[in-house]
Design a protein around this motif. Sequence first.
Motif, mmCIF file in Angstrom:
data_model
loop_
_atom_site.group_PDB
_atom_site.id
_atom_site.type_symbol
_atom_site.label_atom_id
_atom_site.label_comp_id
_atom_site.label_asym_id
_atom_site.label_seq_id
_atom_site.Cartn_x
_atom_site.Cartn_y
_atom_site.Cartn_z
ATOM 1 N N VAL A 197 -5.917 -13.166 -11.465
ATOM 2 C CA VAL A 197 -5.082 -12.933 -12.739
ATOM 3 C C VAL A 197 -4.208 -11.498 -12.492
ATOM 4 C CG1 VAL A 197 -5.106 -12.512 -14.986
ATOM 5 C CG2 VAL A 197 -6.504 -14.241 -13.943
ATOM 6 N N LEU A 198 -3.056 -11.282 -12.932
ATOM 7 C CA LEU A 198 -2.431 -10.027 -12.752
ATOM 8 C C LEU A 198 -2.647 -9.293 -13.963
ATOM 9 C CD1 LEU A 198 1.040 -11.490 -11.528
ATOM 10 C CD2 LEU A 198 -0.825 -10.737 -10.042
ATOM 11 N N ARG A 199 -3.135 -8.026 -13.904
ATOM 12 C CA ARG A 199 -3.215 -7.113 -14.734
ATOM 13 C C ARG A 199 -2.311 -5.943 -14.934
ATOM 14 N NH1 ARG A 199 -9.245 -5.200 -13.216
ATOM 15 N NH2 ARG A 199 -8.702 -3.742 -14.986
ATOM 16 N N PRO A 200 -2.187 -5.404 -16.180
ATOM 17 C CA PRO A 200 -1.231 -4.146 -16.159
ATOM 18 C C PRO A 200 -1.892 -3.139 -15.206
ATOM 19 C CG PRO A 200 -1.774 -5.099 -18.393
ATOM 20 C CD PRO A 200 -2.669 -5.759 -17.346
ATOM 21 N N GLY A 201 -1.079 -2.299 -14.257
ATOM 22 C CA GLY A 201 -1.521 -1.229 -13.473
ATOM 23 C C GLY A 201 -1.584 -1.738 -12.034
ATOM 24 N N LEU A 202 -1.700 -3.080 -12.054
ATOM 25 C CA LEU A 202 -1.383 -3.531 -10.551
ATOM 26 C C LEU A 202 -0.124 -3.394 -9.947
ATOM 27 C CD1 LEU A 202 -2.914 -5.364 -8.122
ATOM 28 C CD2 LEU A 202 -1.810 -7.503 -9.311
ATOM 29 N N VAL A 203 0.057 -2.862 -8.810
ATOM 30 C CA VAL A 203 1.134 -2.557 -8.041
ATOM 31 C C VAL A 203 1.280 -3.287 -6.698
ATOM 32 C CG1 VAL A 203 2.699 -1.067 -7.329
ATOM 33 C CG2 VAL A 203 1.390 -0.367 -9.103
ATOM 34 N N LEU A 204 2.461 -4.263 -6.378
ATOM 35 C CA LEU A 204 2.447 -5.122 -5.226
ATOM 36 C C LEU A 204 3.651 -4.629 -4.689
ATOM 37 C CD1 LEU A 204 1.479 -8.417 -7.073
ATOM 38 C CD2 LEU A 204 -0.212 -6.932 -5.820
ATOM 39 N N ALA A 205 3.695 -4.755 -3.322
ATOM 40 C CA ALA A 205 4.879 -4.889 -2.604
ATOM 41 C C ALA A 205 5.173 -6.350 -2.118
ATOM 42 C CB ALA A 205 4.641 -4.074 -1.219
ATOM 43 N N ILE A 206 6.201 -6.994 -2.538
ATOM 44 C CA ILE A 206 6.520 -8.367 -2.634
ATOM 45 C C ILE A 206 7.803 -8.523 -1.457
ATOM 46 C CG2 ILE A 206 7.267 -10.334 -3.715
ATOM 47 C CD1 ILE A 206 6.234 -9.218 -6.383
ATOM 48 N N GLU A 207 7.517 -9.488 -0.387
ATOM 49 C CA GLU A 207 8.401 -9.336 0.736
ATOM 50 C C GLU A 207 8.897 -10.709 1.053
ATOM 51 O OE1 GLU A 207 7.235 -6.832 3.958
ATOM 52 O OE2 GLU A 207 5.354 -6.475 3.101
ATOM 53 N N PRO A 208 9.679 -11.563 0.663
ATOM 54 C CA PRO A 208 10.208 -12.603 0.978
ATOM 55 C C PRO A 208 10.550 -12.468 2.402
ATOM 56 C CG PRO A 208 10.902 -12.634 -1.104
ATOM 57 C CD PRO A 208 10.525 -11.224 -0.704
ATOM 58 N N MET A 209 10.198 -13.384 3.266
ATOM 59 C CA MET A 209 10.924 -13.494 4.952
ATOM 60 C C MET A 209 11.174 -15.035 5.230
ATOM 61 S SD MET A 209 7.571 -11.410 6.553
ATOM 62 C CE MET A 209 6.960 -10.151 5.675
ATOM 63 N N HIS A 240 10.522 -5.293 -2.464
ATOM 64 C CA HIS A 240 10.165 -4.190 -3.630
ATOM 65 C C HIS A 240 9.006 -4.015 -3.872
ATOM 66 C CE1 HIS A 240 14.481 -3.059 -4.699
ATOM 67 N NE2 HIS A 240 14.976 -4.046 -5.281
ATOM 68 N N THR A 241 8.584 -2.876 -4.249
ATOM 69 C CA THR A 241 7.382 -2.361 -4.629
ATOM 70 C C THR A 241 7.496 -2.796 -6.426
ATOM 71 O OG1 THR A 241 7.145 -0.643 -3.213
ATOM 72 C CG2 THR A 241 5.838 -0.418 -5.193
ATOM 73 N N LEU A 252 9.855 -0.392 -8.838
ATOM 74 C CA LEU A 252 9.654 0.945 -8.457
ATOM 75 C C LEU A 252 10.724 1.445 -7.497
ATOM 76 C CD1 LEU A 252 5.819 1.289 -8.710
ATOM 77 C CD2 LEU A 252 7.477 1.523 -10.566
ATOM 78 N N THR A 253 11.292 0.501 -6.670
ATOM 79 C CA THR A 253 11.720 0.923 -5.468
ATOM 80 C C THR A 253 13.606 0.589 -5.803
ATOM 81 O OG1 THR A 253 11.156 -1.040 -4.659
ATOM 82 C CG2 THR A 253 10.166 1.149 -3.726
ATOM 83 N N LEU A 254 13.932 0.680 -7.020
ATOM 84 C CA LEU A 254 15.402 0.764 -7.179
ATOM 85 C C LEU A 254 15.928 2.176 -7.123
ATOM 86 C CD1 LEU A 254 15.586 -1.399 -10.469
ATOM 87 C CD2 LEU A 254 16.442 -1.960 -8.020
#
Length: 255
Positions: A197-209, A240-241, A252-254
Amino acid sequence: MVEIKTAAEREAMREAGRVVAAALAAVRAHAAAGVSLLELNETAAAVISAAGARSAFLHYRPAFAPTPFPAVICTSVNEVIVHGIPDGYRLRSGDLLSVDCGAYLDGWAGDAAISLVVGRARPQDLELIATAEAALGAAVAACVPGDRLGDVGHAVALAGRRAGYGVLADFGGHGIGRAMHEDPHVPNHGRPGRGMVLRPGLVLAIEPMFVAGGAGAYLTAPDGWALSSADGSRAAHVEHTVAVTEDGPRVLTLP
């Protein structure tokens, strides 16, 4: 162990993300026919240094790598999907280039990637990149409290497979914070409503390939780093992060 970041820590990560965004923008502006991959690496290194940050990639050695990474960016050309090491290759008009960059600022990491075409573009390459970017947008939109990690991966895979592209099964995104790679692993596939479950404060780097060939099979280069499509088809990689917040996802990476 999954770490939850406070609002102040997310703001610090945003500053690291700005550095990464600036480095990628400089590389995009400098990428042209005749420019070498090493020159692009120098461009990114100069931006990172001027910001008082340090590279998250240079000298990094994960468990799978036979040697530390020797550069501040990954430069992956045409059939190379990710982890390409910058060298003396000079870009040609029509090349599809993916660039991955990470940096630390004040102890916090940012990580992002872009794909672009140098000079005159083939329509199919632009479509591949646009699909990867759309997949990233859909995955970011799924980063809301109460959704699950499977929703994020499903958004990526759905966009890629609907377009007929191959999706790498073994590689994806990751948690990020004080270290560039933290828990959890963020696969580029998943089942909706399943997983953490995604919670506030979780930070992910999402990277489609995505690979233009539908199989998604890949080969590892002799250097142990670069991954290339097994069928020689072109690839795109974007990243993006992203922070999960009470108000929805925040990239966060804009720039």
